[in-house]
Write an enzyme that holds these catalytic residues in place. Structure first.
Site, PDB file in Angstrom:
ATOM      1  N   HIS A  28       0.891  -1.376   0.086  1.00  0.00           N
ATOM      2  CA  HIS A  28       0.056   0.063   0.073  1.00  0.00           C
ATOM      3  C   HIS A  28       0.959   1.389   0.032  1.00  0.00           C
ATOM      4  O   HIS A  28       0.409   2.243  -0.586  1.00  0.00           O
ATOM      5  CB  HIS A  28      -0.969  -0.120   1.167  1.00  0.00           C
ATOM      6  CG  HIS A  28      -2.184  -0.672   1.068  1.00  0.00           C
ATOM      7  ND1 HIS A  28      -2.911  -1.334   2.156  1.00  0.00           N
ATOM      8  CD2 HIS A  28      -3.089  -0.647  -0.134  1.00  0.00           C
ATOM      9  CE1 HIS A  28      -4.122  -1.525   1.289  1.00  0.00           C
ATOM     10  NE2 HIS A  28      -4.161  -1.369   0.313  1.00  0.00           N
ATOM     11  N   GLU A  85      -1.115 -13.847 -15.964  1.00  0.00           N
ATOM     12  CA  GLU A  85      -0.331 -13.519 -14.739  1.00  0.00           C
ATOM     13  C   GLU A  85      -0.151 -15.024 -14.066  1.00  0.00           C
ATOM     14  O   GLU A  85       0.774 -14.924 -13.161  1.00  0.00           O
ATOM     15  CB  GLU A  85      -1.809 -13.114 -13.671  1.00  0.00           C
ATOM     16  CG  GLU A  85      -2.286 -11.846 -14.259  1.00  0.00           C
ATOM     17  CD  GLU A  85      -3.626 -11.884 -13.474  1.00  0.00           C
ATOM     18  OE1 GLU A  85      -3.852 -10.919 -12.485  1.00  0.00           O
ATOM     19  OE2 GLU A  85      -4.591 -12.479 -13.627  1.00  0.00           O
ATOM     20  N   ASP A 104       1.208 -10.288 -10.219  1.00  0.00           N
ATOM     21  CA  ASP A 104       0.720 -11.529 -10.049  1.00  0.00           C
ATOM     22  C   ASP A 104       1.917 -12.520 -10.554  1.00  0.00           C
ATOM     23  O   ASP A 104       2.343 -13.760 -10.145  1.00  0.00           O
ATOM     24  CB  ASP A 104      -0.498 -12.215 -10.109  1.00  0.00           C
ATOM     25  CG  ASP A 104      -1.476 -11.705  -9.038  1.00  0.00           C
ATOM     26  OD1 ASP A 104      -1.047 -12.092  -8.004  1.00  0.00           O
ATOM     27  OD2 ASP A 104      -2.594 -11.516  -9.003  1.00  0.00           O
ATOM     28  N   CYS A 150      -0.204  -4.383 -17.628  1.00  0.00           N
ATOM     29  CA  CYS A 150      -1.054  -3.486 -16.740  1.00  0.00           C
ATOM     30  C   CYS A 150      -0.663  -3.599 -15.342  1.00  0.00           C
ATOM     31  O   CYS A 150      -1.118  -3.198 -14.338  1.00  0.00           O
ATOM     32  CB  CYS A 150      -2.455  -3.774 -16.886  1.00  0.00           C
ATOM     33  SG  CYS A 150      -2.959  -5.557 -16.434  1.00  0.00           S
TER      34      CYS A 150
END
Length: 566
Positions: free
Chosen positions: A184, A411, A435, A482
């Site tokens: 985060h 991923e 991922d 992405c």
């Protein structure tokens, strides 16, 4: 002078004195309460409500991704199951602060053991618990210090509530001991354009007042920098400011080869800012905001309304929407809430949607209806594809329900290794580097203890990306990126050299990436990528790419000088 290695976020550079975040409050004493249980319950509920209100206010002020995170934290403070646990402990004679501490700790342990999305929430629970206990004890809430002058904030890690409301006039840079590139702290620092280095274990030894140079581009914190280093830092900062102020143009390499630069968005609310910063469309629209914290799937009409708003914001531009990426690591009562030993490897993404196909059908129906009513170019992709058969399943269902352009996310290493066959069965692919790195390196991307293994710079990850890029070239299939890797300006060049045809990122990273791409031609990008691929580890790959890039720029300067150009 000494150097501390970490993981830089972006290309920023800052200089200032260290101010350390205070250590967390100690665990409240486990003693008998002097009040009866009902009085303690009133104290606990009052403090829980007060903290929830404060987090909501902070979220409203912060906006963006920070708002979503803080609102989720506020919901934790009012979670009925947590409050029930607190009340049970109060009935045993505990104080309100001890009961809150124990209840949150127990829930935290459960979430941490689940990994994935809920594992990430575990750290947020610690912050909420600390705030409630501080309120009960009438102590200042844990948070960012205010020394009265600009400073470099050094912390074990930062809670979202702290990162979201940093005074950017005072906080010159962030340095955290824990955390990885998708924590985060990293995501919010990138969104707010804060100079940051995470996962810098050596920063634990920094002391208040030490002068440091935080160089995110080179992943290093320099303690007591020299005058020459400071001068070079000032020059680089000035160059970045000029680049940020330059007119916004479409993403392209120096030789004119186009590289569309798109935005990653988690809600419709971020569309206007993304467009202001030069996003040429959306490369990843996460639809989870419609589903999380709901006890039922939103209706087709409810979904269509939100998708229509998004598509209208990007009229005439490409918008890539990812269908619901949920499952055991983001349990939803209407999808799959069964406990799993290892949810990151369990029933998630397309696997969970396939088990509950009605949810997927309704989402695709809503997307097709929004597409028909707007002028954007809608592309829809499925998450966590691992097999060719899953690809065919999704694209066939999407076509049946009116989706004109259906693709998949790469991923899982299996999908990358079979990319030529996967891409032959769909219209486009988008590589989710977060991922893909996690699964390639077998390192949970939310664990600071394995942060050094979470880098998309690792040659093993780059080689898989190269496989997908090459498959895209052979089949004529667009291959986008992405994951957060696209927001790294030098890595963005490498990704294009490996075959990526578009890049999607946090909108705040667009200017740096646009400027970086404009320095190199396609052959240069391929040479820089080749230098990174030839190494054995992530740090070496980045160093090799940096050296190759400097060599390319050196040749360009020489060519310009020889021709009389300045």
């Amino acid at each position: 002078m000494r150097e501390i290695q970490g993981i830089g976020i972006g290309q920023g550079i800052a200089v200032g004195p260290v101010v350390r975040m205070a250590e967390p409050l100690p665990a409240p004493e486990d003693r008998a309460s002097g009040f009866d249980a009902s009085q303690e319950e009133e104290r606990a509920r009052t403090s829980l409500a007060a903290v929830a209100d404060e987090l909501q206010r902070r979220g409203a002020r912060a906006g963006g991704a920070a708002k979503d995170v803080l609102e989720a934290q506020a919901m934790m403070a009012g979670d009925p199951s947590l409050i029930t646990d607190v009340v049970k402990r109060l009935a045993e004679g505990k104080t309100a602060e001890r009961a809150v501490y124990e209840a949150f700790a127990a829930f935290r342990d459960v979430l941490a053991g689940m990994g994935g999305y809920l594992g990430e929430r575990a750290a947020d629970l610690d912050d909420v618990s600390q705030r409630v206990v501080a309120h009960l004890l009438e102590l200042p809430a844990p948070g960012v210090p205010d020394p009265g002058h600009p400073f470099v904030l050094v912390a074990r890690d930062l809670a979202p509530a702290d990162t979201a409301v940093l005074d950017l006039e005072q906080v010159l840079a962030l340095v955290t001991v824990d955390g990885g590139p998708t924590s985060h702290t990293a995501i919010l620092a990138r969104e707010q354009s804060i100079v940051a280095i995470v996962g810098a274990a050596g920063a634990a030894g920094l002391v208040d007042g030490e002068q440091v140079l935080v160089d995110a581009e080179h992943d290093v914190v320099v303690v007591a920098p020299s005058e020459a280093q400071l001068a070079e830092a000032r020059e680089r900062s000035a160059a970045r400011r000029l680049a940020a102020e330059a007119p916004i143009t479409p993403g392209a390499l120096a030789d004119g080869a186009p590289v569309p630069l798109l935005a990653n968005l988690g809600s419709v609310g971020g569309a206007a800012e993304a467009l202001r910063l030069g996003a040429e469309g959306v490369g990843l629209f996460r639809t989870e905001f419609l589903f999380l914290d709901a006890d039922r799937a939103p209706s087709v009409a409810e979904q269509q309304e939100q998708y229509t708003k998004l598509l209208n914001e990007f009229a005439g531009k490409k918008v890539v929407v990812r269908v619901l990426d949920a499952g055991a690591d983001k349990p939803l009562a209407f999808l799959n809430d069964a406990e799993e030993e290892n949810p990151a490897l369990g029933l998630r993404g397309i696997r969970a949607l396939r088990r509950s196909e009605a949810v997927l059908r309704e989402q695709l129906t809503a997307l097709a209806a929004a597409d028909a009513a707007t002028d954007a170019e809608l592309w829809v992709m499925a998450p966590m594809i691992a097999t060719v058969e899953e690809t065919r399943y999704f694209t066939a269902l999407a076509a049946e329900l009116g989706i004109r352009t259906a693709g998949v996310m790469i991923e899982v290493p299996a999908a990358a290794l079979l990319a030529d066959r996967v891409l032959d069965a769909c219209a486009f692919a988008s590589i989710g580097t977060n991922d893909l790195t996690q699964y390639t390196m077998a390192a949970d991307r939310l664990l600071g203890t394995v942060a050094q293994l979470q880098s998309p710079w690792h040659p093993a990850v780059l080689r898989l990306i190269e496989e997908v890029g090459a498959a895209g070239a052979r089949t004529g299939t667009p291959v986008g990126i992405c994951g957060e890797a696209a927001a790294d300006p030098l890595l963005a060049v490498v990704l294009v050299g490996l075959g990526a045809t578009s890049l999607s990122m946090s909108p705040s990273a667009l200017a740096d990436v646009r400027a970086s791409l404009a320095r190199y031609g396609l052959e240069d990008a391929r040479a820089i990528a080749g230098a990174a691929l030839a190494t054995e580890g992530a740090a070496e790959a980045k160093r090799a790419a940096t050296a190759a890039a400097e060599s390319v720029r050196g040749r360009s300067v020489g060519d310009s000088s020889a021709s009389g150009l300045q």
